[in-house]
Design a protein around this motif. Structure first.
Motif, PDB file in Angstrom:
ATOM      1  N   PHE A 108       2.195  66.361 -10.949  1.00 12.32           N
ATOM      2  CA  PHE A 108       1.107  65.865 -10.095  1.00 12.32           C
ATOM      3  C   PHE A 108       1.173  66.497  -8.713  1.00 12.32           C
ATOM      4  N   SER A 109       2.368  66.562  -8.149  1.00 14.95           N
ATOM      5  CA  SER A 109       2.535  67.089  -6.792  1.00 14.95           C
ATOM      6  C   SER A 109       2.164  68.562  -6.716  1.00 14.95           C
ATOM      7  N   ILE A 110       2.529  69.324  -7.742  1.00 16.16           N
ATOM      8  CA  ILE A 110       2.164  70.744  -7.770  1.00 16.16           C
ATOM      9  C   ILE A 110       0.656  70.900  -7.848  1.00 16.16           C
ATOM     10  N   GLY A 111       0.024  70.106  -8.704  1.00 20.12           N
ATOM     11  CA  GLY A 111      -1.428  70.148  -8.812  1.00 20.12           C
ATOM     12  C   GLY A 111      -2.112  69.767  -7.516  1.00 20.12           C
ATOM     13  N   THR A 112      -1.635  68.689  -6.890  1.00 19.77           N
ATOM     14  CA  THR A 112      -2.219  68.235  -5.631  1.00 19.77           C
ATOM     15  C   THR A 112      -2.005  69.258  -4.526  1.00 19.77           C
ATOM     16  N   LEU A 113      -0.831  69.869  -4.508  1.00 17.19           N
ATOM     17  CA  LEU A 113      -0.542  70.906  -3.511  1.00 17.19           C
ATOM     18  C   LEU A 113      -1.520  72.068  -3.649  1.00 17.19           C
ATOM     19  N   SER A 114      -1.859  72.447  -4.877  1.00 18.53           N
ATOM     20  CA  SER A 114      -2.723  73.608  -5.087  1.00 18.53           C
ATOM     21  C   SER A 114      -4.127  73.364  -4.552  1.00 18.53           C
ATOM     22  N   TYR A 115      -4.725  72.178  -4.827  1.00 20.30           N
ATOM     23  CA  TYR A 115      -6.072  71.995  -4.274  1.00 20.30           C
ATOM     24  C   TYR A 115      -6.044  71.631  -2.798  1.00 20.30           C
ATOM     25  N   SER A 116      -4.922  71.137  -2.301  1.00 23.95           N
ATOM     26  CA  SER A 116      -4.805  70.918  -0.853  1.00 23.95           C
ATOM     27  C   SER A 116      -4.768  72.257  -0.115  1.00 23.95           C
ATOM     28  N   ILE A 117      -4.060  73.224  -0.689  1.00 29.40           N
ATOM     29  CA  ILE A 117      -4.043  74.572  -0.111  1.00 29.40           C
ATOM     30  C   ILE A 117      -5.449  75.163  -0.110  1.00 29.40           C
ATOM     31  N   LEU A 118      -6.177  74.964  -1.205  1.00 28.85           N
ATOM     32  CA  LEU A 118      -7.553  75.458  -1.274  1.00 28.85           C
ATOM     33  C   LEU A 118      -8.404  74.841  -0.166  1.00 28.85           C
ATOM     34  N   PHE A 119      -8.226  73.545   0.088  1.00 28.62           N
ATOM     35  CA  PHE A 119      -9.004  72.872   1.129  1.00 28.62           C
ATOM     36  C   PHE A 119      -8.763  73.504   2.499  1.00 28.62           C
ATOM     37  N   VAL A 120      -7.501  73.886   2.756  1.00 29.93           N
ATOM     38  CA  VAL A 120      -7.157  74.482   4.049  1.00 29.93           C
ATOM     39  C   VAL A 120      -7.684  75.917   4.148  1.00 29.93           C
ATOM     40  N   VAL A 121      -7.461  76.688   3.098  1.00 32.69           N
ATOM     41  CA  VAL A 121      -7.785  78.123   3.142  1.00 32.69           C
ATOM     42  C   VAL A 121      -9.293  78.358   3.141  1.00 32.69           C
ATOM     43  N   ILE A 125      -7.599  81.036  -9.427  1.00 35.49           N
ATOM     44  CA  ILE A 125      -6.150  80.930  -9.668  1.00 35.49           C
ATOM     45  C   ILE A 125      -5.645  79.539  -9.308  1.00 35.49           C
ATOM     46  N   LEU A 126      -5.986  79.067  -8.099  1.00 34.77           N
ATOM     47  CA  LEU A 126      -5.565  77.726  -7.707  1.00 34.77           C
ATOM     48  C   LEU A 126      -6.173  76.674  -8.631  1.00 34.77           C
ATOM     49  N   GLY A 127      -7.409  76.911  -9.064  1.00 35.94           N
ATOM     50  CA  GLY A 127      -8.051  75.978  -9.983  1.00 35.94           C
ATOM     51  C   GLY A 127      -7.297  75.869 -11.295  1.00 35.94           C
ATOM     52  N   ILE A 128      -6.850  76.984 -11.821  1.00 36.15           N
ATOM     53  CA  ILE A 128      -6.086  76.971 -13.068  1.00 36.15           C
ATOM     54  C   ILE A 128      -4.749  76.255 -12.874  1.00 36.15           C
ATOM     55  N   VAL A 129      -4.147  76.451 -11.694  1.00 36.34           N
ATOM     56  CA  VAL A 129      -2.867  75.783 -11.408  1.00 36.34           C
ATOM     57  C   VAL A 129      -3.029  74.277 -11.445  1.00 36.34           C
ATOM     58  N   TRP A 130      -3.997  73.736 -10.683  1.00 38.29           N
ATOM     59  CA  TRP A 130      -4.095  72.270 -10.680  1.00 38.29           C
ATOM     60  C   TRP A 130      -4.607  71.742 -12.019  1.00 38.29           C
ATOM     61  N   LEU A 131      -5.466  72.487 -12.689  1.00 35.07           N
ATOM     62  CA  LEU A 131      -5.944  72.052 -14.001  1.00 35.07           C
ATOM     63  C   LEU A 131      -4.775  71.942 -14.980  1.00 35.07           C
ATOM     64  N   THR A 132      -3.909  72.950 -14.980  1.00 35.85           N
ATOM     65  CA  THR A 132      -2.767  72.967 -15.904  1.00 35.85           C
ATOM     66  C   THR A 132      -1.784  71.851 -15.606  1.00 35.85           C
ATOM     67  N   PHE A 133      -1.409  71.713 -14.341  1.00 37.33           N
ATOM     68  CA  PHE A 133      -0.353  70.760 -14.002  1.00 37.33           C
ATOM     69  C   PHE A 133      -0.836  69.314 -14.039  1.00 37.33           C
ATOM     70  N   ARG A 134      -2.070  69.073 -13.646  1.00 38.73           N
ATOM     71  CA  ARG A 134      -2.535  67.686 -13.658  1.00 38.73           C
ATOM     72  C   ARG A 134      -2.900  67.229 -15.069  1.00 38.73           C
ATOM     73  N   ILE A 135      -3.393  68.127 -15.908  1.00 38.48           N
ATOM     74  CA  ILE A 135      -3.584  67.753 -17.310  1.00 38.48           C
ATOM     75  C   ILE A 135      -2.227  67.531 -17.969  1.00 38.48           C
ATOM     76  N   GLY A 136      -1.264  68.386 -17.634  1.00 42.51           N
ATOM     77  CA  GLY A 136       0.092  68.188 -18.146  1.00 42.51           C
ATOM     78  C   GLY A 136       0.657  66.837 -17.734  1.00 42.51           C
ATOM     79  N   GLU A 137       0.420  66.456 -16.483  1.00 44.80           N
ATOM     80  CA  GLU A 137       0.857  65.144 -15.995  1.00 44.80           C
ATOM     81  C   GLU A 137       0.286  64.027 -16.855  1.00 44.80           C
TER      82      GLU A 137
END
Length: 230
Positions: A161-174, A95-107
């Motif tokens: 970009f910020s939404i995408g970065t936030l999503s994989y940063s959350i993954l790093f923590v969790v 799920i988080l992967g799809i979030v950052w993929l979508t938002f960073r490609i959109g960026e």
């Protein structure tokens, strides 16, 4: 659960893959391309002095073309980075992967789309010298409109970009796939940067939060990229 088998090497207690190393390289390449494009006259943040910009382009169109080419490659690199991060980390959270993929490609796609308008500054600059005052003012207005669009589209893209970065940063923590401090730093940096760019869309002259967030993002990507590589 999506499970992807990869060759891994262990750094302390953190498993690293070839994809992670490539993602680290793309982080660094992105930073290099941004600085290189600025060396050739491309201004990443707010640039609204149309008169000065058109004069510079007219005096050195080759420099403008090189800067344009470098920043276009940087936008393509953003898309490549999003995909590589997905390959490297999406097995931990699809799920988080799809979030950052979508938002960073959109960026990346938004910035590529609006670059066609920015390229038209070259044609305007060719008409700039030798015109009457009225014609020159009209060209300056056209240039300013293009620069304003560039600035607003960039700020919107940086929110993605910020939404995408936030999503994989959350993954790093969790999921503890990199040192947790990287994830927490990325969370703070992405929130500050996204908030700052949101403010710029409403109040273009209030740039401090975006600039501060941009510095935090630079440190985050530089350190994270180096850790993933080495």
């Amino acid at each position: 659960m999506l499970i992807i088998k990869r060759n891994r090497r262990i750094i302390g207690r953190f498993p690293l893959t070839i994809e992670m190393g490539l993602a680290g390289f793309l982080f660094w390449l992105d930073i290099i391309l941004v600085f290189a494009s600025e060396r050739f006259g491309y201004i990443t943040f707010n640039e609204l002095d149309s008169d000065a910009k058109l004069s510079k382009i007219h005096n050195d169109p080759k420099k403008f073309k090189i800067g344009f080419g470098l920043i276009l490659i940087e936008h393509l690199n953003i898309i490549a980075l999003a995909i590589m991060l997905f390959f490297a980390f999406s097995s931990y959270s699809l799920i988080l992967g799809i979030v950052w993929l979508t938002f960073r490609i959109g960026e990346g796609l938004i910035q590529i789309y609006y670059k066609k308008n920015y390229w038209s500054l070259l044609n305007i600059a060719r008409q700039y010298p030798g015109t009457s005052d009225a014609e020159k003012n009209s060209l300056i207005d056209k240039g300013r409109s293009i620069l304003k669009t560039k600035s607003s589209s960039f700020s919107f893209a940086q929110i993605l970009f910020s939404i995408g970065t936030l999503s994989y940063s959350i993954l790093f923590v969790v999921y503890d796939v990199v040192p947790a401090i990287f994830g927490w730093f990325g969370i703070v940096a992405s929130i500050v940067y996204g908030f700052g760019n949101g403010i710029i869309l409403v109040k273009p002259n209030f740039k401090v939060p975006a600039y501060s967030g941009g510095l935090l993002i630079f440190l985050f990507e530089a350190v994270l990229g180096g850790w993933l590589i080495f």
